[in-house]
Scaffold this motif. Structure first.
Motif, short mmCIF file in Angstrom:
data_model
loop_
_atom_site.label_atom_id
_atom_site.label_comp_id
_atom_site.label_asym_id
_atom_site.label_seq_id
_atom_site.Cartn_x
_atom_site.Cartn_y
_atom_site.Cartn_z
N MET A 79 -18.96 -33.85 -26.70
CA MET A 79 -18.39 -34.49 -25.52
C MET A 79 -16.87 -34.56 -25.64
SD MET A 79 -18.67 -38.50 -24.46
CE MET A 79 -17.57 -38.91 -25.83
N ARG A 80 -16.37 -34.95 -26.79
CA ARG A 80 -14.91 -35.07 -26.98
C ARG A 80 -14.24 -33.70 -26.94
NH1 ARG A 80 -12.70 -39.98 -28.82
NH2 ARG A 80 -14.26 -41.63 -29.02
N GLU A 81 -14.91 -32.66 -27.42
CA GLU A 81 -14.34 -31.32 -27.32
C GLU A 81 -14.19 -30.90 -25.86
OE1 GLU A 81 -16.46 -28.45 -29.60
OE2 GLU A 81 -16.47 -29.66 -31.43
N ILE A 82 -15.22 -31.17 -25.05
CA ILE A 82 -15.16 -30.80 -23.64
C ILE A 82 -14.05 -31.58 -22.94
CG2 ILE A 82 -16.41 -30.92 -21.45
CD1 ILE A 82 -18.97 -30.38 -23.02
N ILE A 83 -13.94 -32.88 -23.22
CA ILE A 83 -12.92 -33.70 -22.58
C ILE A 83 -11.52 -33.22 -22.98
CG2 ILE A 83 -11.90 -36.02 -22.55
CD1 ILE A 83 -14.74 -37.13 -22.65
N ALA A 84 -11.33 -32.88 -24.25
CA ALA A 84 -10.03 -32.38 -24.68
C ALA A 84 -9.67 -31.09 -23.95
CB ALA A 84 -10.05 -32.15 -26.19
N ASP A 85 -10.65 -30.19 -23.76
CA ASP A 85 -10.39 -28.94 -23.03
C ASP A 85 -10.08 -29.21 -21.56
OD1 ASP A 85 -10.77 -27.41 -25.31
OD2 ASP A 85 -12.93 -27.17 -24.95
N VAL A 86 -10.77 -30.16 -20.95
CA VAL A 86 -10.52 -30.49 -19.54
C VAL A 86 -9.13 -31.09 -19.38
CG1 VAL A 86 -11.22 -32.01 -17.65
CG2 VAL A 86 -12.95 -30.77 -18.94
N LEU A 87 -8.75 -32.00 -20.26
CA LEU A 87 -7.43 -32.64 -20.15
C LEU A 87 -6.30 -31.63 -20.35
CD1 LEU A 87 -8.04 -36.00 -22.06
CD2 LEU A 87 -8.12 -35.57 -19.60
N ALA A 88 -6.54 -30.61 -21.18
CA ALA A 88 -5.49 -29.63 -21.44
C ALA A 88 -5.55 -28.43 -20.49
CB ALA A 88 -5.61 -29.12 -22.88
N SER A 89 -6.49 -28.43 -19.56
CA SER A 89 -6.68 -27.27 -18.69
C SER A 89 -5.52 -27.12 -17.71
CB SER A 89 -8.00 -27.41 -17.92
OG SER A 89 -8.12 -26.38 -16.96
#
Length: 460
Positions: A79-89
């Motif tokens: 979950m945290r990996e996905i959120i980090a990718d979304v925030l940096a997108s």
């Protein structure tokens, strides 16, 4: 006259160029909306899939990425990996809980809060974001703040680890809510009290930005909205006429989706251990060793991606060792201890109770039964071998027939077991007689006449 011709040629060229450029301009202005679908539990495969999709969206300069979710939750690390990718997108990400009847519970709620625009379809729900206690039952759910009537807090966390996990989850989801200007108080309530909301309730509580029946309506509603991207950049969305394309998971994501299923990883591990055991029992068979080594390495790779309990893994290995010892040195106690150690280790192996990441009781039971069965089969085979007549040496020669080749007095030569042997006996024999080997002394056979078959001399 020449001036008029030149002007006419220039006008025709300009019209032709305009006609050629218009379609491409319209196509560029329409943009592309890439759809990423998360169905089921969130794990390493989901994180890899989202990362690949966002990278592809950046390469294609897509207008938006539509992250469609229907998930009961999953692993905190993924979950945290996905959120980090979304925030940096660099591409705006629209979170969309769909279709009707879907939900974004637990980890799905955090991801929805992290997206630039959050939407839900009618008949969907979000919430129940309480962190699940690792390796144990659901923790106590504290209320967060005292009630207005002066009542003290109820259901406080029973231990420090639960309190730390809950407070960390609250701080994380509140930070996401503040970043996207959404309801942080309800987000905290979803963590502390496992609160849930329907689509309309979430819209009224300002937990999401809009409700849309389908993707086309969603893209029409977000058209013209401004999304704040990483680094403080803003982008006005132009999605009204966007071309919608679905991104399928890549080969790596599909492979991870298979092997990171705890049951598949567990079976791969067992097949690998079985293969190596059979290879050691029958050196040179090759196939069991090769298949076992490959399955064992893939299983260990999958376990490396999952949160495992090394004490459980050690117990499983101890159980396998005890069952192997039981097969070669029969004792009931060692075999029973091996089965108990193996089952307990399998139960303790995965340190997570997230939906979709629990080890099946059926898999544990069948695997334990197979191991016990193999131990019993090997044990039975060893017992039969011990009771069976010897197949080599002097003992194997006793009772075999032999043919007299030549005889002089009490010794001569016979043909037995495909070879010519020196023989001795207390009787006189003729060449061609069939006798029986009574014993072997050094390289000399002691022979005797073949006993008469039973029933000979009886009444007819």
């Amino acid at each position: 006259m020449q001036t008029m011709k030149a002007a006419l040629v220039a006008a025709i060229t300009a019209v032709a160029l305009t006609c050629c450029l218009l379609p491409s301009s319209a196509e560029e202005s329409s943009g592309v909306a890439l759809v990423v679908s998360i169905d089921g539990a969130i794990g390493p495969a989901s994180a890899s899939y989202v990362r690949e999709a966002l990278a592809k969206a950046g390469e294609r300069r897509a207008e938006v990425v539509l992250l469609r979710m229907n998930t009961p939750g999953g692993l905190n690390s993924s979950m945290r990996e996905i959120i980090a990718d979304v925030l940096a997108s660099p591409i705006p990400v629209i979170g969309y809980v769909a279709p009707s009847g879907a939900h974004a519970a637990s980890a799905g709620t955090y991801i929805l809060y992290a997206t630039h625009i959050a939407a839900m379809a009618p008949g969907t729900n979000i919430g129940a974001a309480t962190p699940v206690q690792i390796g144990g039952p659901l923790p106590g759910l504290p209320s967060g703040t005292p009630e207005k009537d002066g009542k003290d807090k109820k259901d406080e966390p029973k231990d420090a680890m639960t309190a730390k996990a809950t407070n960390d989850a609250v701080a994380f989801i509140r930070s996401l809510a503040e970043l996207r200007n959404r309801n942080a108080d309800w987000a905290e309530k979803a963590v502390r009290e496992a609160a849930t909301l329907s689509a309309n309730g979430a819209l009224e509580a300002h937990a999401i930005d809009l409700v849309a029946r389908d993707q086309a309506e969603l893209l029409r509603q977000v058209d013209g909205r401004v999304a704040e991207l990483a680094g403080g950049k803003t982008q006005r969305l132009a999605t009204k006429d966007a071309v919608v394309e679905a991104i399928e998971p890549g080969r790596i994501s599909r492979f991870l989706a298979v092997i990171t299923d705890p049951n598949v990883a567990f079976i791969l591990l067992m097949v690998g251990i079985y293969g190596l055991i059979f290879e050691f029992m029958s050196p040179g068979a090759v196939a069991p060793g090769v298949i076992g080594a490959i399955c064992l390495l893939i299983g260990l790779y999958a376990l490396n991606l999952l949160p495992i309990n090394y004490a459980g893994l050690a117990l499983m290995l101890v159980g396998l060792v005890l069952l192997t010892i039981e097969a070669f040195n029969p004792t009931v106690v060692i075999g029973l201890g091996g089965i108990i150690a193996f089952v307990l280790g399998a139960l303790m192996l995965f340190r997570v109770e997230a939906p979709g990441y629990r080890l099946s009781w059926w898999v544990i039971g069948i695997t334990a039964a197979v191991f016990a069965g193999v131990a019993l089969v090997v044990l039975g085979s060893l017992r039969r071998v011990r009771k069976a007549p010897a197949r080599v040496g002097a003992q194997a020669m006793r009772g075999l027939p032999a043919e007299i080749l030549d005889w002089n007095g009490d010794e001569g030569h016979v043909f037995a077991h495909g070879e010519r042997w020196r023989a001795r006996g207390a009787e006189t024999f003729k060449p061609g007689d069939i006798v029986e080997i009574a014993n072997v002394i050094d390289l000399t056979l002691l022979i005797r006449r073949t006993p008469a078959p039973r029933g000979e001399g009886g009444t007819s």
